[in-house]
Motif scaffolding. Structure first.
Motif, short mmCIF file in Angstrom:
data_model
loop_
_atom_site.label_atom_id
_atom_site.label_comp_id
_atom_site.label_asym_id
_atom_site.label_seq_id
_atom_site.Cartn_x
_atom_site.Cartn_y
_atom_site.Cartn_z
N ILE A 49 0.84 -1.21 0.00
CA ILE A 49 0.00 0.00 0.00
C ILE A 49 0.87 1.25 0.00
CG2 ILE A 49 -1.56 1.36 1.43
CD1 ILE A 49 -2.96 -0.75 -0.18
N ARG A 50 1.96 1.24 0.76
CA ARG A 50 2.85 2.39 0.79
C ARG A 50 3.48 2.61 -0.58
NH1 ARG A 50 4.50 4.80 5.54
NH2 ARG A 50 3.42 4.03 7.41
N LYS A 51 3.84 1.56 -1.26
CA LYS A 51 4.37 1.71 -2.62
C LYS A 51 3.31 2.29 -3.54
CE LYS A 51 6.68 -1.47 -4.65
NZ LYS A 51 7.08 -2.78 -5.19
N LEU A 52 2.09 1.84 -3.38
CA LEU A 52 1.00 2.34 -4.22
C LEU A 52 0.80 3.84 -3.98
CD1 LEU A 52 -0.94 1.03 -6.25
CD2 LEU A 52 -2.62 0.86 -4.43
N ILE A 53 0.87 4.29 -2.73
CA ILE A 53 0.71 5.71 -2.42
C ILE A 53 1.83 6.53 -3.05
CG2 ILE A 53 0.81 7.38 -0.52
CD1 ILE A 53 -0.70 5.35 1.18
N VAL A 54 3.05 6.00 -3.00
CA VAL A 54 4.18 6.69 -3.64
C VAL A 54 3.92 6.86 -5.13
CG1 VAL A 54 6.61 6.45 -4.29
CG2 VAL A 54 5.90 5.99 -1.94
N GLY A 55 3.44 5.80 -5.77
CA GLY A 55 3.20 5.86 -7.21
C GLY A 55 2.17 6.91 -7.59
N TYR A 56 1.06 6.97 -6.86
CA TYR A 56 0.01 7.92 -7.22
C TYR A 56 0.37 9.35 -6.79
CZ TYR A 56 -3.24 4.45 -8.94
OH TYR A 56 -3.85 3.48 -9.71
N CYS A 57 1.11 9.51 -5.70
CA CYS A 57 1.49 10.85 -5.27
C CYS A 57 2.46 11.51 -6.23
CB CYS A 57 2.10 10.80 -3.87
SG CYS A 57 0.89 10.68 -2.53
N PHE A 58 3.32 10.72 -6.84
CA PHE A 58 4.37 11.29 -7.69
C PHE A 58 4.17 10.94 -9.18
CE2 PHE A 58 6.18 11.07 -3.46
CZ PHE A 58 6.73 12.33 -3.32
N GLY A 59 2.99 10.50 -9.53
CA GLY A 59 2.67 10.30 -10.94
C GLY A 59 3.45 9.18 -11.60
N ILE A 60 3.84 8.16 -10.85
CA ILE A 60 4.56 7.01 -11.43
C ILE A 60 3.51 5.98 -11.81
CG2 ILE A 60 6.37 5.29 -11.07
CD1 ILE A 60 7.48 7.08 -8.86
N ARG A 61 3.17 5.91 -13.07
CA ARG A 61 2.03 5.13 -13.51
C ARG A 61 2.36 3.66 -13.74
NH1 ARG A 61 -1.71 5.40 -12.85
NH2 ARG A 61 -3.02 5.44 -14.70
N SER A 62 3.61 3.36 -14.11
CA SER A 62 3.99 1.98 -14.40
C SER A 62 4.42 1.26 -13.14
CB SER A 62 5.15 1.98 -15.41
OG SER A 62 5.74 0.70 -15.49
N GLU A 63 3.93 0.06 -12.94
CA GLU A 63 4.31 -0.72 -11.76
C GLU A 63 5.79 -1.12 -11.82
OE1 GLU A 63 1.53 -3.89 -11.91
OE2 GLU A 63 -0.13 -2.71 -11.09
N ARG A 64 6.29 -1.39 -13.01
CA ARG A 64 7.71 -1.72 -13.14
C ARG A 64 8.58 -0.51 -12.77
NH1 ARG A 64 10.17 -5.73 -16.29
NH2 ARG A 64 8.14 -6.15 -17.27
N ARG A 65 8.20 0.67 -13.29
CA ARG A 65 8.95 1.88 -12.97
C ARG A 65 8.82 2.23 -11.48
NH1 ARG A 65 7.06 6.51 -14.95
NH2 ARG A 65 8.92 7.49 -14.06
N LEU A 66 7.68 1.94 -10.88
CA LEU A 66 7.49 2.22 -9.46
C LEU A 66 8.45 1.38 -8.62
CD1 LEU A 66 5.99 3.50 -7.09
CD2 LEU A 66 4.24 1.73 -7.33
N CYS A 67 8.58 0.10 -8.94
CA CYS A 67 9.51 -0.75 -8.20
C CYS A 67 10.95 -0.26 -8.36
CB CYS A 67 9.37 -2.20 -8.66
SG CYS A 67 7.79 -2.97 -8.24
N GLU A 68 11.31 0.19 -9.56
CA GLU A 68 12.65 0.71 -9.78
C GLU A 68 12.87 2.00 -8.98
OE1 GLU A 68 12.88 1.21 -13.96
OE2 GLU A 68 13.11 -0.94 -14.40
N ALA A 69 11.84 2.86 -8.95
CA ALA A 69 11.97 4.13 -8.22
C ALA A 69 12.13 3.89 -6.73
CB ALA A 69 10.76 5.01 -8.51
N PHE B 87 -10.02 17.59 -10.10
CA PHE B 87 -9.91 16.85 -11.36
C PHE B 87 -8.70 17.34 -12.16
CE2 PHE B 87 -14.71 16.09 -11.14
CZ PHE B 87 -14.54 14.80 -10.67
N ALA B 88 -8.47 18.66 -12.19
CA ALA B 88 -7.32 19.20 -12.91
C ALA B 88 -6.01 18.72 -12.27
CB ALA B 88 -7.38 20.73 -12.92
N HIS B 89 -5.97 18.71 -10.94
CA HIS B 89 -4.78 18.23 -10.22
C HIS B 89 -4.55 16.75 -10.51
CE1 HIS B 89 -2.67 16.55 -6.69
NE2 HIS B 89 -2.01 17.69 -6.69
N LEU B 90 -5.63 16.00 -10.57
CA LEU B 90 -5.53 14.55 -10.82
C LEU B 90 -4.89 14.27 -12.17
CD1 LEU B 90 -6.45 11.71 -9.73
CD2 LEU B 90 -8.51 12.04 -11.10
N LYS B 91 -5.26 15.04 -13.18
CA LYS B 91 -4.81 14.75 -14.54
C LYS B 91 -3.48 15.40 -14.88
CE LYS B 91 -9.58 14.17 -16.13
NZ LYS B 91 -10.65 14.62 -17.06
#
Length: 452
Positions: free
Chosen positions: A62-82, A418-422
């Protein structure tokens, strides 16, 4: 003097503390201070085996998932690398320098399996909302509702006309997104609705995606048509906290209907019901206004969806006077418009599609000097009065108050989200398919926005 690195052997031992290398003002420090995932393991206990090798910690995922959405890392592979490379990400995920980061396949397997089956993302989202309430960020007096379309992970060239028969069992069989679509096909049947003048007819989709058939074909943004889902936000107006989120097909009927489920769910889960709800004209249908006023005792700060105003310089419905006691309208010339002009042996309701139709006398209209301003193209005038007209009248009265004018300004808060989300969080296109995929992505994104 030019410096030169010595060739001595590197140190064998280091005294290294990750916490010392994460800036004090880093976003993840603020999130970590308020994010509490202490009950995740208890919530997930029944979805893990009591024997075998220990699994990956669900809090880490869950913490990894929060990092991905907070910093716009959309790919799961890239998230693990980050997370592997970034010290702040490691610190937030409770990983040491030598701890291994779970590979992307393990991350995906849990995300699409246990997390979805247990509805853990909803559990995490609601725990963050409760945290916001404890910090007095939720006023509870006014909510705002709105929807926005989100591009689906579906190629616009891989679709078929809605009139064609599609064999979903060809090849290796239907995918998960197709199975979900077929399972919910009857639930999304718009024929179950009482169709009003503003509602879309229950027609066959013009085009159906073969990869994500639940996504809807639309050209709503003015460019080439593409497949989309709708994200619906219910926010508190005090600080813009997202109180609930719902994923729906991009049909106005289902977007508006999600308002009912979200308001009911917030009341059930958080014992919180607003005094007013702010929305645009799409939420101003008579049945929705009546539900807010009569069923929920909520003031609708919503423009009334009214088809009675004419643009051809003829009389609008508002130019006719309603007489409650005699159950009739009076035209500007003083003639009566009634729902019935003679007594029937079997009384008739005179209600068509949730409206009662009032008609003038053809004899009155034939000799009227105002006919050209009233009904120049028809022999007599008729007015359809909604069975929920009382709610519409109350909404019109609310629209004249200073509080309503402030509500129109406050509604921009949901559009800003919505603007912030996109734009900031880079969620302009979904990566997961099907209704459950959209549900997971929207819940995760809303959780990250509340934490930010």
């Amino acid at each position: 003097m030019t410096g030169q690195r010595s060739g001595d052997q590197e140190r064998l031992f280091y005294a290294f503390n990750l916490d010392d290398h994460v800036p004090k003002g880093h976003l993840l420090r603020g999130i970590d201070h308020f994010f509490d995932a202490g009950d995740l393991r208890k919530h997930m206990a029944s979805f893990y085996s009591h024997t075998g090798r220990p699994s990956v910690d669900p809090e880490l995922m869950i913490r990894k998932l929060i990092v991905g959405y907070c910093f716009g890392i959309r790919s799961e592979r890239r998230l693990c690398e980050a997370v592997h490379l970034d010290l702040a990400y490691r610190w937030f995920c409770r990983l040491g320098l030598e701890d291994a980061v779970p590979v992307h396949s393990t991350f995906s397997e849990n995300r699409h399996g246990r997390f979805r089956d247990s509805d853990m993302l909803r559990h995490v989202f609601e725990s963050v909302v409760r945290c916001c309430m404890n910090e007095s960020l939720v006023g509870g007096e006014g909510f705002a509702i709105d929807a926005s379309v989100m591009k689906a992970d579906a190629d616009r060239t891989r679709g078929m006309a809605g009139t064609e028969t599609i064999d979903w069992n060809r090849g290796e069989g239907p995918s998960r997104a197709v199975r979900e679509y077929l399972a919910t096909l009857n639930e999304n049947d718009t024929d179950a609705w009482a169709v009003e003048a503003w509602q879309e007819p229950a027609t066959q989709p013009k085009n159906i995606s073969l990869t994500d058939p639940a996504a809807r074909w639309t050209a709503a943004l003015g460019g080439p048509a593409f497949y989309v889902n709708s994200i619906n936000y219910l926010i508190d107006l005090h600080a813009g906290i997202i109180m609930d989120v719902e994923a729906t097909p991009a049909y106005r009927i289902q977007e508006v209907d999600s308002t009912r489920s979200m308001i009911d769910r917030v009341e059930q889960r958080f014992r919180l019901k607003p005094q007013r709800v702010v929305g645009d004209t799409a939420y101003g249908a008579a049945s929705m206004l009546a539900w807010m006023i009569n069923d929920k005792a909520i003031e609708p700060h919503v423009p009334v969806w009214d088809k009675g105003t004419r643009a051809d310089e003829t009389f609008s419905n508002s130019d006719f006077q309603w007489l409650e006691q005699s159950n009739e309208y009076r035209c500007p010339a003083g003639h009566a418009l009634r729902s019935e002009r003679r007594l029937f042996k079997n009384p008739r309701a005179h209600i068509a599609k949730a409206n009662t139709v009032y008609r003038s006398s053809q004899l009155d209209c034939a000799g009227c000097v105002l006919k050209d301003q009233c009904c120049p193209n028809t022999p007599k005038r008729k007015i359809a009065r909604s069975v929920h007209e009382f709610a519409r009248d109350k909404a019109r009265a609310i629209a004249k108050t200073p509080v309503y004018r402030q509500s129109r300004k406050d509604r921009k808060k949901v559009e800003i989200l919505f603007a912030h989300l996109k734009r900031v969080m880079k969620l302009d296109r979904l990566r997961l398919r099907g209704p459950s995929g959209a549900h997971d992505e929207f819940l995760s994104a809303a959780t990250a926005q509340n934490l930010r």
